[in-house]
Design a protein around this motif. Structure first.
Motif, mmCIF file in Angstrom:
data_model
loop_
_atom_site.group_PDB
_atom_site.id
_atom_site.type_symbol
_atom_site.label_atom_id
_atom_site.label_comp_id
_atom_site.label_asym_id
_atom_site.label_seq_id
_atom_site.Cartn_x
_atom_site.Cartn_y
_atom_site.Cartn_z
ATOM 1 N N ARG A 1 0.821 -1.208 0.000
ATOM 2 C CA ARG A 1 0.000 0.000 0.000
ATOM 3 C C ARG A 1 0.850 1.250 0.000
ATOM 4 O O ARG A 1 0.535 2.216 -0.679
ATOM 5 N N LEU B 1 -18.578 8.781 6.443
ATOM 6 C CA LEU B 1 -17.878 7.575 6.013
ATOM 7 C C LEU B 1 -16.501 7.638 6.626
ATOM 8 O O LEU B 1 -15.835 8.648 6.517
ATOM 9 N N ALA C 1 -17.720 6.069 -8.017
ATOM 10 C CA ALA C 1 -16.334 6.041 -8.484
ATOM 11 C C ALA C 1 -15.373 6.621 -7.449
ATOM 12 O O ALA C 1 -14.316 6.050 -7.187
ATOM 13 N N ALA C 2 -15.762 7.736 -6.844
ATOM 14 C CA ALA C 2 -14.847 8.398 -5.903
ATOM 15 C C ALA C 2 -14.570 7.506 -4.696
ATOM 16 O O ALA C 2 -13.432 7.377 -4.254
ATOM 17 N N LEU C 3 -15.630 6.871 -4.176
ATOM 18 C CA LEU C 3 -15.455 5.991 -3.027
ATOM 19 C C LEU C 3 -14.591 4.800 -3.400
ATOM 20 O O LEU C 3 -13.692 4.413 -2.650
ATOM 21 N N GLN D 1 -12.341 4.546 -5.656
ATOM 22 C CA GLN D 1 -10.933 4.884 -5.820
ATOM 23 C C GLN D 1 -10.257 5.027 -4.466
ATOM 24 O O GLN D 1 -9.148 4.572 -4.260
ATOM 25 N N ARG D 2 -10.986 5.655 -3.546
ATOM 26 C CA ARG D 2 -10.427 5.844 -2.211
ATOM 27 C C ARG D 2 -10.175 4.502 -1.543
ATOM 28 O O ARG D 2 -9.134 4.293 -0.923
ATOM 29 N N LEU D 3 -11.127 3.581 -1.696
ATOM 30 C CA LEU D 3 -10.953 2.255 -1.114
ATOM 31 C C LEU D 3 -9.751 1.552 -1.737
ATOM 32 O O LEU D 3 -8.957 0.926 -1.056
ATOM 33 N N ARG D 4 -9.618 1.674 -3.054
ATOM 34 C CA ARG D 4 -8.490 1.021 -3.733
ATOM 35 C C ARG D 4 -7.176 1.566 -3.221
ATOM 36 O O ARG D 4 -6.228 0.829 -2.983
ATOM 37 N N GLU D 5 -7.132 2.880 -3.058
ATOM 38 C CA GLU D 5 -5.874 3.478 -2.609
ATOM 39 C C GLU D 5 -5.523 3.090 -1.185
ATOM 40 O O GLU D 5 -4.365 3.102 -0.811
ATOM 41 N N MET D 6 -6.540 2.759 -0.384
ATOM 42 C CA MET D 6 -6.258 2.301 0.971
ATOM 43 C C MET D 6 -5.886 0.822 0.974
ATOM 44 O O MET D 6 -5.602 0.256 2.011
ATOM 45 N N GLY D 7 -5.939 0.192 -0.164
ATOM 46 C CA GLY D 7 -5.536 -1.204 -0.267
ATOM 47 C C GLY D 7 -6.681 -2.172 -0.500
ATOM 48 O O GLY D 7 -6.447 -3.364 -0.692
ATOM 49 N N CYS E 1 -8.228 -3.251 -2.937
ATOM 50 C CA CYS E 1 -8.399 -3.404 -4.371
ATOM 51 C C CYS E 1 -8.754 -4.859 -4.669
ATOM 52 O O CYS E 1 -8.661 -5.722 -3.797
ATOM 53 N N ALA F 1 -19.201 2.280 3.986
ATOM 54 C CA ALA F 1 -18.151 2.061 2.996
ATOM 55 C C ALA F 1 -18.021 0.562 2.730
ATOM 56 O O ALA F 1 -17.846 0.128 1.589
#
Lengths: 704, 87
Positions: A113, A506, B33-35, B37-43, B45, B74
């Protein structure tokens, strides 16, 4: 492919290094280790939200400027904090030069990450040094991270480091001192359908926004993944042409129904996963739960978690009362004997009164609270550096989500117990603008340390005899804190439903592993706060005390007037009298009114104001404790002024009223308008007035 | 290893419904989409493995070596397949 080299920085200019990394990767520790005491920090560092600049020295003794940028998971900014990071690195800010070199810090225990941000930064085409921090923790977790292999794969210096033990610092400084740093040769496949968009936007960026070609490409990729860009004041906006091109591509893709943002993120992760397979070896997986997991099992438990949080809060407030008593008595004795010494040494007159009643009385009344404020900051520093603060936020999230805030708002609110200013600055990590605004609006309701002196004075006046158990005093104090906290939650609930309606919150928050507290960092923080407090006591509060003394001493009453008559007809008396009709229904007279007005400089000034006003009346010779002077104060008709009911009402007034110029200034800066600070003054002071009216009138009706 | 190979497809569910103590693999993110992407960036994915540590309104998860707290709002957008534990 031959390694590209960056131009060495011109020798005449100090090279600028930026420190970049995820939150909790040990960036601040590394920054402290590199720069030592040579740091320029804003007045209120809070959690790592302020831009910090420090100076380190290269192996050859040349100075290096180091900017500690806020932690972030991605360059696609979602909070003002992350926007600052992005804009500095892209050279969009006028106030900060684009860094010459970037030091990326990655947590070795969680490399996949952490590498996401690193990977985005490599795209910028700047010389990068990668620091793999917490190698010791990774090793204990059974991970073997091969820094040398990574260096080969990426083509940039990769340094294994344990910032907390000072290991790897010499190697890092050596790398930073190099004149030439190779550029990364990382590569990753941008999905084919996206490529034309990237090149068109990049071309427009370099043509219309004057970006260097590599940065233009990185920024183009970012613009395509960043749906709603957070913008912060002070950053240059994009040119119209670029925005136009971006919109047209977005429209085209929306029509086709492709998730280009997801595709970009995923292909970046593919490249990272590929890299990690070469670099990380997972040794024998550890069996059983780690220490952190075992602590978490209790601390985040739905029942035990609350017990632990409650115990910590009680311990905090209890120690403020018991541990601080000794140093407080010591300070108070010395202040009193100092004033008496001056009284004996100088002839009677205005100058002597100025020094004893104005300066020593005013400042002394505030400095006495230093031990308690230190204890408060010690606890907050301890909670932050052990990693417990994030757990507290997690536990509180269940409660906070009921009033429409998320757990992240708890950290600013807890910091506000110390001071609303770092609290309000810590809201920069909250992504949602409405949640952030609500948190800013209610944060000053959490009783800050400046109210502590007022509460303590009032409690002392409530229980003049020494036989009253400590528990009663602590109980009243805790109920004042509870009242403020409840008020904050109540107003947050109200604002989220009316003024700032928004999506329910959230939260996505990382809980860092527990660490032993860094006593040195906590101590540094405490010294910093103590210094700020003393500086304030020595400047603003000293100034106001002297001014107030002058306002109470002039214009001079005719010869033969008593001290009471003197104050009544002085300038301060006039202001207090003007305010009296408004506050009389609350049981406050014009003398308290003077205190309320001067509190706008800082709430603790109330105490010094009372000191100046009432000690001036206590006559010649001795410096009576302020408490006794207050208890002797009377209304003109002979009723006691500080009855228990008035003491309680006054405390409640301080719980709710907005009386702090510095907070107003910070809210103005953070919200970028006068509307919110003015609204805050109106709603908080209005509430204070109404609640106090109710308490006083009901109390009177009940015969208190 | 406990992960026996199943012939039939593994059960899929939102992360909110994954039993506490079970481990799942992310199959898809189905939110805005925004959520996502944020989830993906936190790992979070696709193909990331998540262990759910505790779960009420706010979930606590273990995701490649890190503890992450996230709200159910989320978590309901993270579709996982059960790979170990639970039931």
């Amino acid at each position: 492919m031959p390694a590209d080299t960056a131009k060495p920085a011109a020798p005449s200019r100090t090279p600028v290094y930026a420190l970049v990394g995820n939150p909790n990767c040990g960036k601040s520790t590394l920054f402290n280790a590199l720069t030592g005491l040579k740091q320029k920090i804003g007045n209120y560092p809070g959690v790592t939200v302020e831009k910090k600049i420090g100076t380190a020295y290269s192996q050859h003794g040349h100075p290096l400027t180091i900017i500690d940028l806020p932690g972030a998971y991605s360059l696609a900014a979602r909070s003002p904090d992350e926007a600052v990071l992005r804009d500095v690195l892209l050279g969009r800010r006028a106030d900060t030069p684009i860094p010459d070199r970037i030091v990326c810090i990655a947590d070795a225990t969680n490399l996949e990450r952490n590498l996401y941000l690193v990977h985005q930064i490599l795209d910028l085409g700047r010389p990068v040094i990668l620091v793999l921090n917490m190698m010791d923790v990774a090793e204990r977790a059974g991970l073997v991270v091969r820094a040398a292999r990574m260096e080969k794969e990426l083509g940039i210096p990769v340094i294994a480091c344990e910032a907390i033990n000072g290991k790897g610092l010499v190697e890092l400084k050596l790398a930073m001192s190099r004149h030439d740093l190779p550029l990364s040769r990382h590569s990753w496949a941008i999905p084919a359908p996206i490529a034309p968009a990237v090149s068109e936007i990049a071309a427009s960026l370099s043509e219309n926004d004057r970006r260097p070609p590599l940065i233009a490409r990185a920024e183009a990729l970012l613009l395509l993944t960043d749906q709603d860009s957070v913008r912060v004041a002070g950053s240059r906006p994009l040119s119209e042409r670029t925005v136009e091109i971006l919109r047209s591509w977005e429209k085209r893709w929306a029509a086709q129904g492709t998730d280009w943002a997801g595709a970009l993120v995923n292909s970046r992760y593919d490249a990272i996963t590929e890299l990690c397979t070469h670099v990380i070896e997972r040794g024998g997986m550890k069996t059983g739960a780690s220490v952190s997991d075992r602590i978490d099992a209790v601390v985040t438990h739905p029942v035990w978690g609350w017990v632990v949080l409650g115990a910590i809060m009680s311990a905090l407030f209890l120690s403020i009362f018991t541990l601080a008593q000794f140093p407080m008595d010591w300070i108070s004795e010395h202040m009193a004997s100092l004033a008496d010494a001056v009284k004996h040494a100088m002839p009677a007159g205005d100058l002597r009164d100025l020094i004893t009643d104005g300066a020593i009385g005013g400042v002394g009344g505030v400095v006495i609270f230093l031990p308690q404020i230190l204890i408060l900051f010690f606890f907050i520093g301890l909670l932050e550096s052990t990693g417990y603060m994030a757990r507290a936020a997690f536990i509180m999230d269940r409660l906070m989500s009921r009033v429409g805030l998320n757990g992240k708002s708890f950290i600013p609110m807890l910091s506000s117990y110390a001071c609303a200013i770092p609290g309000i600055m810590a809201t920069r990590t909250i992504e949602d603008t409405k949640d952030r605004l609500v948190t800013i609006l209610v944060a000053p309701l959490m009783s800050c340390s400046a109210r502590l002196p007022v509460y303590l004075l009032m409690i002392a006046a409530l229980f003049p005899v020494a036989t009253v158990p400590v528990a009663a005093k602590v109980g009243i104090m805790i109920s004042m804190y509870a009242l403020g906290t409840l008020g904050a939650f109540g107003f947050a609930w109200l604002f989220k439903r009316t003024l700032l309606k928004g999506e329910p919150p959230l939260m996505i928050m990382e809980l860092p592993p527990y660490r032993l507290p860094k006593i040195r960092d906590v101590a540094l923080h405490m010294v910093e706060r103590a210094w700020l407090f003393l500086k304030r006591a020595g400047t603003i509060i000293l100034g106001i005390s002297i001014l107030l003394w002058a306002l109470t001493a002039y214009p001079k009453a005719p010869v033969g007037a008593t001290d009471a008559q003197q104050i009544a007809q002085s300038y301060a008396g006039m202001a207090g009298h003007a305010l009296e009709p408004v506050i009389k229904p609350l049981g406050f007279d014009w003398q308290i009114g003077i205190g309320l007005i001067t509190s706008f400089a800082a709430r603790e000034v109330f105490v010094s104001s009372m000191g100046v006003i009432f000690n001036a009346q206590s006559g010649e010779g001795n410096t009576a404790p302020l408490r006794d002077a207050l208890l002797a104060a009377k209304w003109p008709d002979g009723r006691l002024l500080f009855t228990p009911l008035v003491c309680i009402t006054l405390m409640v007034f301080y719980v709710f009223a907005m009386q702090c110029m510095s907070t107003i200034a910070v809210v103005r800066r953070e919200t970028n308008s006068w509307r919110w600070p003015l609204f805050q003054i109106a709603y908080m002071t209005g509430t204070a007035w109404f609640v106090c009216l109710l308490i006083h009138q009901i109390g009177r009706a009940l015969g208190y | 290893m406990m992960t026996a190979e199943f012939r039939q497809p593994r059960p899929r569910m939102p992360l909110t419904e994954l039993p506490v103590g079970a481990t799942g693999r992310v199959c898809a993110l189905d939110g805005e989409a925004a959520l996502c992407q944020r989830l993906r960036e936190m790992g979070f994915c696709e193909s990331a493995v998540i262990e759910k540590v505790s779960g009420e309104r706010t979930l606590l998860c273990q995701l490649c070596g890190t503890r992450i707290a996230l709200s159910d709002r989320a978590a309901q957008h993270i579709v996982v397949e059960l790979i170990r534990g639970g039931v």
